[in-house]
Write an enzyme that holds these catalytic residues in place. Structure first.
Site, PDB file in Angstrom:
ATOM      1  CG  ASP A  33      -1.996   1.016   1.181  1.00  0.00           C
ATOM      2  OD1 ASP A  33      -2.301   1.506   0.074  1.00  0.00           O
ATOM      3  OD2 ASP A  33      -2.546   1.352   2.240  1.00  0.00           O
ATOM      4  CG  HIS A  50       0.205   2.119  -9.217  1.00  0.00           C
ATOM      5  ND1 HIS A  50      -0.078   1.654  -7.958  1.00  0.00           N
ATOM      6  CD2 HIS A  50      -0.873   2.867  -9.599  1.00  0.00           C
ATOM      7  CE1 HIS A  50      -1.285   2.089  -7.583  1.00  0.00           C
ATOM      8  NE2 HIS A  50      -1.774   2.834  -8.559  1.00  0.00           N
ATOM      9  CG  LEU A 144       9.521 -17.095  -2.848  1.00  0.00           C
ATOM     10  CD1 LEU A 144       9.312 -17.010  -1.334  1.00  0.00           C
ATOM     11  CD2 LEU A 144       9.953 -15.727  -3.383  1.00  0.00           C
TER      12      LEU A 144
HETATM   13  C1  FPP Z   1      -2.077   0.217  -3.215  1.00  0.00           C
HETATM   14  O1  FPP Z   1      -1.532   1.518  -3.195  1.00  0.00           O
HETATM   15  C2  FPP Z   1      -1.492  -0.498  -4.306  1.00  0.00           C
HETATM   16  C3  FPP Z   1      -2.182  -1.089  -5.298  1.00  0.00           C
HETATM   17  C4  FPP Z   1      -3.652  -1.082  -5.395  1.00  0.00           C
HETATM   18  C5  FPP Z   1      -1.473  -1.759  -6.385  1.00  0.00           C
HETATM   19  C6  FPP Z   1      -0.261  -2.529  -5.991  1.00  0.00           C
HETATM   20  C7  FPP Z   1       0.538  -2.714  -7.207  1.00  0.00           C
HETATM   21  C8  FPP Z   1       1.862  -2.654  -7.293  1.00  0.00           C
HETATM   22  C9  FPP Z   1       2.773  -2.574  -6.149  1.00  0.00           C
HETATM   23  C10 FPP Z   1       2.542  -2.661  -8.595  1.00  0.00           C
HETATM   24  C11 FPP Z   1       2.170  -3.730  -9.518  1.00  0.00           C
HETATM   25  C12 FPP Z   1       2.329  -5.095  -9.002  1.00  0.00           C
HETATM   26  C13 FPP Z   1       2.788  -6.118  -9.732  1.00  0.00           C
HETATM   27  C14 FPP Z   1       2.649  -7.491  -9.217  1.00  0.00           C
HETATM   28  C15 FPP Z   1       3.436  -5.938 -11.037  1.00  0.00           C
HETATM   29  P1  FPP Z   1      -2.541   2.720  -3.396  1.00  0.00           P
HETATM   30  O2  FPP Z   1      -2.605   3.027  -4.852  1.00  0.00           O
HETATM   31  O3  FPP Z   1      -3.844   2.389  -2.775  1.00  0.00           O
HETATM   32  O4  FPP Z   1      -1.811   3.867  -2.627  1.00  0.00           O
HETATM   33  P2  FPP Z   1      -2.533   5.023  -1.806  1.00  0.00           P
HETATM   34  O5  FPP Z   1      -3.300   4.366  -0.692  1.00  0.00           O
HETATM   35  O6  FPP Z   1      -1.398   5.844  -1.322  1.00  0.00           O
HETATM   36  O7  FPP Z   1      -3.419   5.764  -2.767  1.00  0.00           O
END
Ligand code: FPP
Length: 255
Positions: A33, A50, A144
Site C-alpha cells: 500500500d 505504481h 520460493l
Molecule cells: C495500493 O496503493 C497499491 C495497489 C492497489 C497496487 C499494488 C501494485 C503494485 C505494487 C505494482 C504492480 C504489481 C505487480 C505485481 C506488477 P494505493 O494506490 O492504494 O496507494 P494510496 O493508498 O497511497 O493511494
C-alpha cells in the site's frame, strides 16, 4: 544460502545479525500500500507510484529468495480495486503484464514458483493466458512460492470454497455435516501452503482490507508508516525481527 546473503550486507549494518535463522517465518504476506501517496508526495501522477511499487516488489522478492523464505504472498489488486478510475485500472493491468515479461525468466532461474490467486476469470483473456503460461512454466520449481493476488478478495475466496463444497453436496459426494474448517481450508487458493505467519502492511493504515481473511486467523501483523515504494529489504528484516520477539500462543497458554 543465508551466509551468502549476510556476507553481501555491510558489516556495520547490525540489523542483519539480529535475525534468528531458526525462527524464520515460513509465509510472509504483504499489502503493498501507499503507491498513490508516494507519487503525490513527489508531485507525480499515481502511475509513477505504481511503477516504483514494482521496483520495491522486485527487491523484496529477491530478498525473500536469498532468505530461503517458503512463501511470499503479495496483494496486487483487490476485488474492490475496480472502483478506481479506468486509467489507473488499465495501468495496473498493463504493469502485471509487463512484470511477467520482464521478471518471470529471472525468477524461474532462481527456482521461484509463481502463482496467481484471485478471480482470474474476470481478467482480460490475454492476461489470463499469460498468468496460465507463467504458472505452467514455473509450476515445478521448488524454491520460493510467490503468490500474486490479483482480483483477490478474502471474502470472495471463502465464498468460492463454500460453493465448491455446495456443488459436492448437490452431487451427493458429501454430506452437509462433513463441512468442517478443514474442508473449507482445502478449497482455498492456498490449500497446500502454510498460513501466513507474518502480515506486513506499510503506509500507515491499520486494516486488513479483505486480504487472506481465513488464513490470517493467527497471523502476526506488522504495520509501518513507510510507503510501499520506499519499503526496502531492511524494513522486511525489521518486521521479521519484531515477529521473532513475539510469543505465538494460538489460543493456548504461555509456555
Ligand atoms: C495500493 O496503493 C497499491 C495497489 C492497489 C497496487 C499494488 C501494485 C503494485 C505494487 C505494482 C504492480 C504489481 C505487480 C505485481 C506488477 P494505493 O494506490 O492504494 O496507494 P494510496 O493508498 O497511497 O493511494
Amino acid at each position: 544460502m543465508w551466509k551468502k546473503w549476510f556476507a553481501k550486507k555491510p558489516a556495520k549494518n547490525k540489523i542483519y545479525d539480529t535475525v534468528e535463522r531458526d525462527k524464520m517465518p515460513q509465509h510472509i504476506a504483504i499489502i503493498m500500500d501507499g503507491n498513490g501517496r508516494w507519487a503525490k508526495g513527489k508531485g507525480l501522477p499515481r502511475a509513477f507510484g505504481h511503477r516504483a511499487g514494482v521496483e520495491s516488489l522486485r527487491e523484496i522478492v529477491y530478498t525473500a529468495i536469498d532468505m530461503n523464505l517458503k512463501v511470499l504472498t503479495v496483494y496486487a489488486f483487490s476485488t474492490e480495486n475496480w472502483k478506481r478510475p479506468e486509467d489507473e485500472v488499465n495501468l495496473l493491468m498493463r504493469l502485471f503484464s509487463e512484470y511477467i515479461d520482464s521478471e518471470v525468466e529471472d525468477m524461474h532461474r532462481k527456482n521461484v514458483q509463481i502463482r496467481f490467486i484471485g478471480k482470474l476469470d474476470e481478467l482480460a483473456s490475454e492476461l489470463q493466458e499469460k498468468f496460465e503460461k507463467t504458472q505452467m512454466h514455473t509450476g515445478k520449481n521448488t524454491g520460493l512460492v510467490l503468490n500474486l493476488a490479483v482480483n483477490y478478495g478474502g471474502r470472495a475466496e471463502i465464498v468460492r470454497s463454500v460453493q465448491i463444497i455446495g456443488e459436492k453436496i448437490a452431487r451427493g459426494e458429501m454430506l452437509p455435516q462433513e463441512i468442517t474448517e478443514m474442508s473449507i481450508h482445502d478449497n482455498l487458493y492456498t490449500a497446500d501452503l502454510p498460513d501466513p505467519d507474518l502480515l506486513i502492511r506499510p503506509s500507515g493504515d491499520f486494516r486488513v482490507s479483505n486480504f487472506l481473511l481465513w488464513q490470517s486467523a493467527y497471523t502476526e501483523y506488522w504495520f509501518s508508516d513507510i510507503l510501499w515504494p520506499d519499503f526496502k529489504p531492511n524494513h522486511l528484516i525489521e518486521a521479521i525481527i519484531d515477529y521473532q520477539k513475539r510469543e505465538r500462543r494460538f489460543g493456548g497458554l504461555k509456555k
